[in-house]
Design a protein around this motif. Structure first.
Motif, PDB file in Angstrom:
ATOM      1  N   ARG A  28       1.165  -1.041  10.890  1.00 20.65           N
ATOM      2  CA  ARG A  28       1.567  -1.182  12.280  1.00 20.65           C
ATOM      3  C   ARG A  28       1.521  -2.645  12.755  1.00 20.65           C
ATOM      4  O   ARG A  28       2.412  -3.089  13.462  1.00 20.65           O
ATOM      5  CB  ARG A  28       0.627  -0.346  13.154  1.00 20.65           C
ATOM      6  CG  ARG A  28       1.052  -0.231  14.588  1.00 20.65           C
ATOM      7  CD  ARG A  28      -0.030   0.419  15.429  1.00 20.65           C
ATOM      8  NE  ARG A  28      -0.700   1.513  14.789  1.00 20.65           N
ATOM      9  CZ  ARG A  28      -0.410   2.808  14.978  1.00 20.65           C
ATOM     10  NH1 ARG A  28       0.557   3.144  15.788  1.00 20.65           N
ATOM     11  NH2 ARG A  28      -1.092   3.740  14.348  1.00 20.65           N
TER      12      ARG A  28
ATOM     13  N   SER B 193      -6.405   4.022  12.412  1.00 21.51           N
ATOM     14  CA  SER B 193      -5.211   3.261  12.764  1.00 21.51           C
ATOM     15  C   SER B 193      -5.207   2.949  14.259  1.00 21.51           C
ATOM     16  O   SER B 193      -5.888   3.611  15.040  1.00 21.51           O
ATOM     17  CB  SER B 193      -3.998   4.109  12.391  1.00 21.51           C
ATOM     18  OG  SER B 193      -2.839   3.340  12.299  1.00 21.51           O
ATOM     19  N   GLN B 194      -4.434   1.943  14.647  1.00 21.63           N
ATOM     20  CA  GLN B 194      -4.347   1.522  16.053  1.00 21.63           C
ATOM     21  C   GLN B 194      -5.757   1.257  16.619  1.00 21.63           C
ATOM     22  O   GLN B 194      -6.145   1.754  17.672  1.00 21.63           O
ATOM     23  CB  GLN B 194      -3.549   2.536  16.893  1.00 21.63           C
ATOM     24  CG  GLN B 194      -3.319   2.187  18.362  1.00 21.63           C
ATOM     25  CD  GLN B 194      -2.679   0.791  18.566  1.00 21.63           C
ATOM     26  OE1 GLN B 194      -2.162   0.195  17.655  1.00 21.63           O
ATOM     27  NE2 GLN B 194      -2.741   0.261  19.762  1.00 21.63           N
TER      28      GLN B 194
ATOM     29  N   ASP C 216       0.884  -1.163   0.000  1.00 21.97           N
ATOM     30  CA  ASP C 216       0.000   0.000   0.000  1.00 21.97           C
ATOM     31  C   ASP C 216       0.926   1.219   0.000  1.00 21.97           C
ATOM     32  O   ASP C 216       1.691   1.404   0.940  1.00 21.97           O
ATOM     33  CB  ASP C 216      -0.877  -0.053   1.260  1.00 21.97           C
ATOM     34  CG  ASP C 216      -1.460   1.288   1.651  1.00 21.97           C
ATOM     35  OD1 ASP C 216      -1.950   2.001   0.758  1.00 21.97           O
ATOM     36  OD2 ASP C 216      -1.440   1.623   2.855  1.00 21.97           O
TER      37      ASP C 216
ATOM     38  N   ILE D  67      -5.310  10.069  14.148  1.00 26.21           N
ATOM     39  CA  ILE D  67      -5.186   8.909  13.257  1.00 26.21           C
ATOM     40  C   ILE D  67      -6.521   8.247  12.924  1.00 26.21           C
ATOM     41  O   ILE D  67      -6.571   7.167  12.395  1.00 26.21           O
ATOM     42  CB  ILE D  67      -4.181   7.853  13.796  1.00 26.21           C
ATOM     43  CG1 ILE D  67      -4.492   7.440  15.234  1.00 26.21           C
ATOM     44  CG2 ILE D  67      -2.758   8.350  13.686  1.00 26.21           C
ATOM     45  CD1 ILE D  67      -3.588   6.343  15.777  1.00 26.21           C
TER      46      ILE D  67
ATOM     47  N   GLN E   2       8.943   8.352  10.329  1.00 31.32           N
ATOM     48  CA  GLN E   2       8.546   9.735  10.591  1.00 31.32           C
ATOM     49  C   GLN E   2       9.708  10.549  11.168  1.00 31.32           C
ATOM     50  O   GLN E   2       9.501  11.627  11.712  1.00 31.32           O
ATOM     51  CB  GLN E   2       7.356   9.761  11.563  1.00 31.32           C
ATOM     52  CG  GLN E   2       6.053   9.314  10.905  1.00 31.32           C
ATOM     53  CD  GLN E   2       4.841   9.495  11.818  1.00 31.32           C
ATOM     54  OE1 GLN E   2       4.283   8.527  12.310  1.00 31.32           O
ATOM     55  NE2 GLN E   2       4.424  10.722  12.045  1.00 31.32           N
TER      56      GLN E   2
ATOM     57  N   TYR F 257       6.016   3.621  12.054  1.00 32.06           N
ATOM     58  CA  TYR F 257       5.912   5.079  12.232  1.00 32.06           C
ATOM     59  C   TYR F 257       6.984   5.593  13.201  1.00 32.06           C
ATOM     60  O   TYR F 257       6.761   6.541  13.940  1.00 32.06           O
ATOM     61  CB  TYR F 257       4.505   5.471  12.699  1.00 32.06           C
ATOM     62  CG  TYR F 257       3.421   4.897  11.814  1.00 32.06           C
ATOM     63  CD1 TYR F 257       3.240   5.374  10.522  1.00 32.06           C
ATOM     64  CD2 TYR F 257       2.602   3.849  12.236  1.00 32.06           C
ATOM     65  CE1 TYR F 257       2.277   4.836   9.682  1.00 32.06           C
ATOM     66  CE2 TYR F 257       1.637   3.294  11.403  1.00 32.06           C
ATOM     67  CZ  TYR F 257       1.471   3.799  10.136  1.00 32.06           C
ATOM     68  OH  TYR F 257       0.526   3.251   9.311  1.00 32.06           O
TER      69      TYR F 257
ATOM     70  N   ARG G  15       6.330   9.888  17.971  1.00 29.25           N
ATOM     71  CA  ARG G  15       5.001   9.459  18.393  1.00 29.25           C
ATOM     72  C   ARG G  15       4.572   9.958  19.783  1.00 29.25           C
ATOM     73  O   ARG G  15       3.437  10.399  19.949  1.00 29.25           O
ATOM     74  CB  ARG G  15       4.861   7.934  18.292  1.00 29.25           C
ATOM     75  CG  ARG G  15       5.113   7.412  16.864  1.00 29.25           C
ATOM     76  CD  ARG G  15       4.662   5.985  16.654  1.00 29.25           C
ATOM     77  NE  ARG G  15       3.225   5.880  16.688  1.00 29.25           N
ATOM     78  CZ  ARG G  15       2.526   5.451  17.710  1.00 29.25           C
ATOM     79  NH1 ARG G  15       3.143   5.047  18.797  1.00 29.25           N
ATOM     80  NH2 ARG G  15       1.221   5.416  17.666  1.00 29.25           N
TER      81      ARG G  15
ATOM     82  N   TYR H  35       1.370  12.196  19.264  1.00 31.06           N
ATOM     83  CA  TYR H  35       0.096  11.520  19.542  1.00 31.06           C
ATOM     84  C   TYR H  35      -0.057  11.145  21.008  1.00 31.06           C
ATOM     85  O   TYR H  35      -0.907  10.301  21.329  1.00 31.06           O
ATOM     86  CB  TYR H  35      -0.009  10.204  18.747  1.00 31.06           C
ATOM     87  CG  TYR H  35       0.383  10.260  17.305  1.00 31.06           C
ATOM     88  CD1 TYR H  35      -0.418  10.898  16.360  1.00 31.06           C
ATOM     89  CD2 TYR H  35       1.551   9.636  16.863  1.00 31.06           C
ATOM     90  CE1 TYR H  35      -0.059  10.909  15.027  1.00 31.06           C
ATOM     91  CE2 TYR H  35       1.910   9.650  15.529  1.00 31.06           C
ATOM     92  CZ  TYR H  35       1.104  10.294  14.617  1.00 31.06           C
ATOM     93  OH  TYR H  35       1.461  10.302  13.305  1.00 31.06           O
TER      94      TYR H  35
END
Ligand code: LLP
Length: 432
Positions: free
Chosen positions: A290, A202-203, A79, A162, A389, A385, A326, A330
């Motif tokens: 992830r 996500s997550q 992807d 996210i 990132q 990530y 992260r 987040y």
């Protein structure tokens, strides 16, 4: 599960003592377990085996070419969200024909490149994009395979930054508008309507949002199937992982609790989705990032100083938010463990990096074993990530990346030389 564990008091990645890597390659250092990476892929792949499917690893989560190659060797698709990621996949030996291209802002150049490479599908996120893909395909005398990304309007109850499946965000085409979009797209001569795609966030640590989204989208999909010869349905990615506690051997008791029984496994995920998907008779695509890479990597860092203020015990380490953003971005939790375990008292500590920002921290007021200058710590579950990132903020070079397989360890990416950071810059002529 993963392959980081204590043997005696030393943290190992598979059969390699992580401290030996830190000493040899320096810190900050990303260390990945090839076995964890490939096992996660294989478990998900096996769980989905009752349906014709393709797992497309989400390259944005970890784009190191060794990781991509390890997955390509297992037959993974990919992807991607940029022309750059497509080039990376190709450079890693992955097949463009197994790539799906998402993203709300694909440029003409990216579309042209992807068309020339023969990707499996563009996952289109707006009508202007469909028109653009059609136009570029016409110019190249090609037929572009497309799917529309449906935004099902389902809340995935994950972090606001996210979540992607509600109408509050920029992704996909609103559920109610999708049929009209397909009707208009079917009139565009250089498009082939190949599938439908969704991704809700996500997550996501429960099966319910995935099931809700699928249940909502399936009637729409069936109506579309009656009108157009669709070939696939992509259920997106988003499978969550356990961040806390991340180290099985350090939290044996936790794994016996009800929380542990509730973790999302490939079996649970497939158990809820496969019965819904089977009757469709379509190829099912998954786009996990992830779930495959997250627990397969750690970030190793060295303690520079311990600084005690009246209120705090600051452990200042050589990794920073530029290496792993992260927690700052987040409020993410990453478990922090010493490479050499000691069973002494725990001290409430803030682990922070050297960057000049208050948000440059990895944890606050967390009970951690006592450490001193020169000790090594590992931030766990940093394989997704994490490096992907990373930035050069504060002119800090990007960390090195190591891939471990059994007893073997090799550099998957060299530490960035400092001068490379400004190698593309110029002092403009009038300043000389
Ligand atoms: N497919 C699409 C269309 C996506 O937008 C994403 C992630 C994925 C698949 C893969 O999602 P995963 O399986 O990894 O959850 N940087 C954030 C996560 C951003 C996710 C963006 N989209 C973080 O560190 O938590």
């Amino acid at each position: 599960m993963h392959d980081f564990r204590y043997v005696g008091n030393r943290l190992f990645c598979e059969d390699v003592a992580v401290e030996s890597l830190a000493r040899k390659f320096g810190t900050p250092l990303y260390v990945y377990s090839q076995h964890t990476l490939t096992e996660h892929f294989q478990k998900l792949d096996a769980a989905m085996s009752p349906v014709n499917h393709l797992v497309c690893f989400s390259v944005k989560s970890n784009s190191n070419r060794s990781a991509l190659r390890a997955l390509a060797n297992l037959g993974s698709g990919f992807d991607i969200v940029s022309g750059g990621e497509l080039q990376r996949v190709i450079a890693a030996g992955g097949g463009p024909r197994r790539c799906v291209f998402a993203g709300v802002g694909k440029t003409e150049d990216e579309i042209e490149f992807a068309l020339r490479q023969g990707i499996y599908s563009f996952n289109a996120e707006s009508e202007p994009e469909l028109q653009r893909i059609n136009r570029v395909a016409a110019r190249l005398k090609k037929i572009a395979p497309i799917a529309v990304r449906v935004n099902p309007g389902v809340d995935a109850y994950t972090h606001a930054k996210i979540t992607t499946g509600t109408y509050e965000n920029k992704f996909g085409i609103q559920f109610e508008q999708v049929e009209g979009v397909y009707a208009r797209a079917s009139k565009l001569k250089n498009l082939r309507l190949r599938g439908l795609q969704m991704h809700i966030g996500s997550q996501i640590t429960e099966t319910t949002p995935f099931e809700q989204a699928a249940r909502k989208v399936l009637p729409l999909l069936k109506r579309l199937q009656e009108k157009y010869p669709l070939e696939f349905f992509s259920v997106g990615g988003g499978l969550g992982i356990v961040y806390k506690p991340a180290l099985a051997s350090g939290a044996a008791a936790w794994w016996k609790t009800s929380a542990a029984k509730n973790i999302l496994t490939p079996q649970k995920y497939a158990g809820r989705l496969v019965p819904l998907l089977q009757p469709l008779n379509l190829k099912i695509l998954l786009e996990p990032g992830r779930f495959i890479a997250g627990n397969a990597g750690i970030l190793v860092t060295r303690v520079e100083f311990v600084k005690k203020t009246g209120r705090k015990n600051f452990v200042i380490v050589d990794a920073a938010m530029n290496d792993l953003i992260r927690p700052a971005f987040y409020d993410a939790y990453h478990e922090i463990v010493p490479l050499t375990r000691n069973h002494g008292v725990r001290i409430s500590s803030d682990v922070v990096g050297p960057i000049c920002e208050s948000s440059d921290f990895f944890c606050k007021d967390r009970p951690l074993p006592k450490v001193g200058e020169g000790d090594y710590l590992a931030l766990l579950s940093a394989g997704a990530y994490g490096f992907a990132q990373a930035s050069n903020y504060n002119t800090r070079p990007r960390a090195a990346e190591i891939l471990v397989s059994g007893k073997r360890a090799a550099v998957a990416r060299e530490r960035q030389p400092v001068k490379e950071i400004w190698s593309g810059e110029k002092v403009v002529s009038w300043l000389k």
